[in-house]
Design a protein around this motif. Structure first.
Motif, PDB file in Angstrom:
ATOM      1  N   ALA A 274      19.677   7.367   3.943  1.00 28.29           N
ATOM      2  CA  ALA A 274      20.430   8.402   4.651  1.00 28.29           C
ATOM      3  C   ALA A 274      19.772   8.690   5.995  1.00 28.29           C
ATOM      4  O   ALA A 274      18.554   8.531   6.144  1.00 28.29           O
ATOM      5  N   PRO A 275      20.532   9.108   6.994  1.00 23.96           N
ATOM      6  CA  PRO A 275      19.929   9.492   8.283  1.00 23.96           C
ATOM      7  C   PRO A 275      18.933  10.636   8.092  1.00 23.96           C
ATOM      8  O   PRO A 275      19.142  11.544   7.281  1.00 23.96           O
ATOM      9  N   GLY A 276      17.828  10.563   8.829  1.00 24.52           N
ATOM     10  CA  GLY A 276      16.832  11.625   8.756  1.00 24.52           C
ATOM     11  C   GLY A 276      16.074  11.681   7.444  1.00 24.52           C
ATOM     12  O   GLY A 276      15.470  12.702   7.112  1.00 24.52           O
ATOM     13  N   LYS A 277      16.057  10.581   6.708  1.00 24.80           N
ATOM     14  CA  LYS A 277      15.388  10.543   5.409  1.00 24.80           C
ATOM     15  C   LYS A 277      13.945  10.074   5.582  1.00 24.80           C
ATOM     16  O   LYS A 277      13.665   9.034   6.176  1.00 24.80           O
ATOM     17  N   THR A 278      12.990  10.834   5.027  1.00 26.33           N
ATOM     18  CA  THR A 278      11.568  10.472   5.100  1.00 26.33           C
ATOM     19  C   THR A 278      11.117   9.890   3.770  1.00 26.33           C
ATOM     20  O   THR A 278      11.341  10.478   2.708  1.00 26.33           O
ATOM     21  N   GLU A 279      10.496   8.728   3.842  1.00 30.28           N
ATOM     22  CA  GLU A 279       9.936   8.077   2.664  1.00 30.28           C
ATOM     23  C   GLU A 279       8.465   7.764   2.930  1.00 30.28           C
ATOM     24  O   GLU A 279       8.054   7.619   4.082  1.00 30.28           O
ATOM     25  N   ILE A 293      -2.856 -10.887 -11.782  1.00 28.93           N
ATOM     26  CA  ILE A 293      -2.632 -10.421 -10.415  1.00 28.93           C
ATOM     27  C   ILE A 293      -3.803  -9.531 -10.007  1.00 28.93           C
ATOM     28  O   ILE A 293      -4.047  -8.496 -10.621  1.00 28.93           O
ATOM     29  N   ARG A 294      -4.516  -9.955  -8.966  1.00 30.33           N
ATOM     30  CA  ARG A 294      -5.642  -9.181  -8.436  1.00 30.33           C
ATOM     31  C   ARG A 294      -5.207  -8.544  -7.123  1.00 30.33           C
ATOM     32  O   ARG A 294      -4.826  -9.244  -6.192  1.00 30.33           O
ATOM     33  N   LYS A 295      -5.282  -7.224  -7.072  1.00 36.26           N
ATOM     34  CA  LYS A 295      -4.803  -6.494  -5.905  1.00 36.26           C
ATOM     35  C   LYS A 295      -5.944  -6.143  -4.958  1.00 36.26           C
ATOM     36  O   LYS A 295      -7.045  -5.810  -5.398  1.00 36.26           O
ATOM     37  N   GLY A 296      -5.656  -6.198  -3.681  1.00 38.60           N
ATOM     38  CA  GLY A 296      -6.590  -5.706  -2.684  1.00 38.60           C
ATOM     39  C   GLY A 296      -6.410  -4.214  -2.487  1.00 38.60           C
ATOM     40  O   GLY A 296      -5.571  -3.567  -3.135  1.00 38.60           O
ATOM     41  N   ALA A 297      -7.187  -3.645  -1.585  1.00 36.25           N
ATOM     42  CA  ALA A 297      -7.105  -2.200  -1.321  1.00 36.25           C
ATOM     43  C   ALA A 297      -5.746  -1.840  -0.716  1.00 36.25           C
ATOM     44  O   ALA A 297      -5.206  -2.572   0.112  1.00 36.25           O
ATOM     45  N   GLU A 298      -5.203  -0.711  -1.157  1.00 37.20           N
ATOM     46  CA  GLU A 298      -3.929  -0.238  -0.615  1.00 37.20           C
ATOM     47  C   GLU A 298      -4.141   0.450   0.727  1.00 37.20           C
ATOM     48  O   GLU A 298      -5.204   1.001   1.011  1.00 37.20           O
ATOM     49  N   THR A 299      -3.108   0.433   1.529  1.00 34.55           N
ATOM     50  CA  THR A 299      -3.145   1.178   2.778  1.00 34.55           C
ATOM     51  C   THR A 299      -3.075   2.676   2.483  1.00 34.55           C
ATOM     52  O   THR A 299      -2.726   3.094   1.373  1.00 34.55           O
ATOM     53  N   ALA A 300      -3.400   3.462   3.472  1.00 34.32           N
ATOM     54  CA  ALA A 300      -3.146   4.892   3.371  1.00 34.32           C
ATOM     55  C   ALA A 300      -1.632   5.108   3.366  1.00 34.32           C
ATOM     56  O   ALA A 300      -0.877   4.266   3.858  1.00 34.32           O
ATOM     57  N   PRO A 301      -1.160   6.215   2.798  1.00 36.43           N
ATOM     58  CA  PRO A 301       0.292   6.456   2.783  1.00 36.43           C
ATOM     59  C   PRO A 301       0.857   6.476   4.205  1.00 36.43           C
ATOM     60  O   PRO A 301       0.267   7.054   5.122  1.00 36.43           O
ATOM     61  N   GLN A 302       1.980   5.817   4.374  1.00 38.38           N
ATOM     62  CA  GLN A 302       2.653   5.752   5.664  1.00 38.38           C
ATOM     63  C   GLN A 302       4.019   6.407   5.525  1.00 38.38           C
ATOM     64  O   GLN A 302       4.866   5.965   4.751  1.00 38.38           O
ATOM     65  N   ALA A 303       4.233   7.502   6.279  1.00 38.66           N
ATOM     66  CA  ALA A 303       5.529   8.185   6.261  1.00 38.66           C
ATOM     67  C   ALA A 303       6.440   7.548   7.303  1.00 38.66           C
ATOM     68  O   ALA A 303       6.044   7.356   8.453  1.00 38.66           O
ATOM     69  N   VAL A 304       7.643   7.210   6.888  1.00 39.64           N
ATOM     70  CA  VAL A 304       8.633   6.625   7.795  1.00 39.64           C
ATOM     71  C   VAL A 304       9.935   7.401   7.634  1.00 39.64           C
ATOM     72  O   VAL A 304      10.392   7.624   6.509  1.00 39.64           O
ATOM     73  N   THR A 305      10.533   7.789   8.751  1.00 42.29           N
ATOM     74  CA  THR A 305      11.756   8.585   8.734  1.00 42.29           C
ATOM     75  C   THR A 305      12.854   7.855   9.490  1.00 42.29           C
ATOM     76  O   THR A 305      12.630   7.378  10.610  1.00 42.29           O
TER      77      THR A 305
END
Length: 422
Positions: A274-279, A293-305
């Protein structure tokens, strides 16, 4: 008389010789006792078996063990056998023994020359190696301490020579390997060691081969591009040796980041929002090693709108020749405010005339930078997020000329380039 004395002396010498000859079969000196040659033939963690051979006249041996505290040899007993098993010993230890041969003849026992022998007990092999830590360039290996071991040799497998090479030794029951390659498998063996008092190294059998791993490196430069009102493209730098990437999105229902998708490339397109939606998103690289499955370090949370929907400006009244206009629009209930711009050159050099911070506003009077014959009016909506403002695209231009206007004045369909955040 002289003859009688000589005869007496001769008789005495003869009797002495007869006595001496009669005693030889029943007596022996220490020099006449035979010798023994001894060696260690078996060992466990708590026992040692020694065997010996005899040369010459030997009836048996007396076994002695050196008592370091008392600084003397203690007798373990005598035996006529040719082997002996010492029990109740400590693992990875050494003991000083002595064997003294003896000869028993005519009811008399004579001891020979003792021989010494140092014996060693065994130590158990390291039964299992585990990995407790892993980064993209290191991992930590652990194992159980072995009773009697003073240190441990660590070996690694050289893929080029196809041999295990000694890496070093440690007194700890763990080791941290560093300067490794990301998302890579490494093979190791560990050997327990005890050092005897004479410097002899008592070696346990090597452990079974253990395979350790490193994880992929951390994702860097995670950001969103090509943001629209309904989606965007998430991108990041490629990670060395990564088999793919996991994109996770925050789920408000569970309060956790849930896996959204796996992608083999360092990008992922999000659609149908939806328009103006932040995830909120996180990304990590992964590699499949040993079917896990071996995972590397996750990124910091990234907010995208996503961008909010823009509004279409409408002419209500005014004249650019007087540098004053009244502009109206249909309110966007999903935004936090509006911006109104004007320019005399279509699509270029926009000047912000007014910011309206109330979403319910339907019209405002704006003052132009100067009197003119013709002006182009643009609008933007915006929403306020935790990371700042997100602006809509510019509206199509409302063209206003210096003449009587109607509310249906013609508009262009060309909008200038916009940015998403300020």
């Amino acid at each position: 008389m002289k003859t009688s004395k000589l005869a007496t002396r001769a008789l005495a010498l003869l009797l002495a010789l007869v006595c001496l000859l009669g005693a030889l079969p029943f007596a022996a000196s220490a020099a006449a006792v035979g010798t023994v040659s001894v060696k260690q033939t078996k060992k466990t963690t708590h026992t040692v078996t020694i065997t010996w051979t005899r040369s010459g006249s030997v009836s048996g041996v007396e076994l002695l063990r050196y008592n370091a505290g008392a600084k003397k040899y203690d007798s373990l007993g005598k035996t006529s056998k040719t082997s002996y098993k010492l029990k109740g010993l400590e693992p990875g230890a050494d003991y000083l023994l002595a064997l003294r041969p003896f000869l028993t003849a005519g009811g008399k026992t004579t001891e020979g020359k003792a021989v010494k022998l140092r014996v060693y007990t065994a130590i158990n092999a390291v039964p299992k190696i585990t990995q407790t830590e892993a980064t993209d360039n290191s991992h930590k290996l652990n194992w159980k301490k072995i009773n009697g071991a003073e240190k441990y040799e660590v070996y690694y497998y050289n893929a080029e020579t196809k041999k295990f090479n000694l890496l070093g030794e440690t007194a700890n029951n763990y080791v941290r390997m560093v300067n490794l390659k990301p998302a890579t498998l490494y093979k190791y063996r560990v050997r327990a060691i005890s050092v005897a008092s004479d410097g002899t190294r008592i070696l346990a059998p090597a452990s079974k081969t253990f395979t350790g791993y490193t994880v992929p490196g951390a994702v860097k430069n995670f950001k969103a591009l090509e943001v629209t009102t309904t989606g965007y493209r998430l991108v990041w730098d490629a990670v060395t040796n990564a088999g793919g990437y996991i994109v996770s999105r925050f789920d408000e229902t569970t309060g956790q980041y849930e896996e959204l998708a796996k992608t083999a490339v360092p990008a992922y397109v999000v659609r149908d929002l939806a328009p103006g939606k932040t995830e909120y998103y996180k990304v990590c690289a992964y590699a499949t090693l040993q079917n896990v499955i071996r995972k590397g370090a996750e990124t910091a949370p990234q907010a995208v709108t996503t961008k909010p929907q823009t509004v279409t400006p409408k002419f209500i009244s005014g004249d650019p020749a007087r540098a004053k206009l009244k502009i109206g629009w249909t309110p966007n209930e999903h935004c936090d405010g509006y911006r109104i711009y004007a320019t005399e050159t279509e699509g270029k050099s926009l000047v912000l005339l007014q910011e309206v911070p109330v979403a319910a506003t339907k019209a405002v009077v704006v003052k132009l930078p100067k009197k003119c014959k013709k002006t182009y009016v643009y609008m933007q909506t915006y929403i306020i997020t935790d990371n700042g403002r997100v602006y809509s695209d510019y509206s199509a231009a409302l063209t206003v000329v210096s003449q009587p206007q109607t509310t249906t004045a013609p508009q262009t369909t060309t909008a200038p380039q916009t940015t998403t955040k300020k």
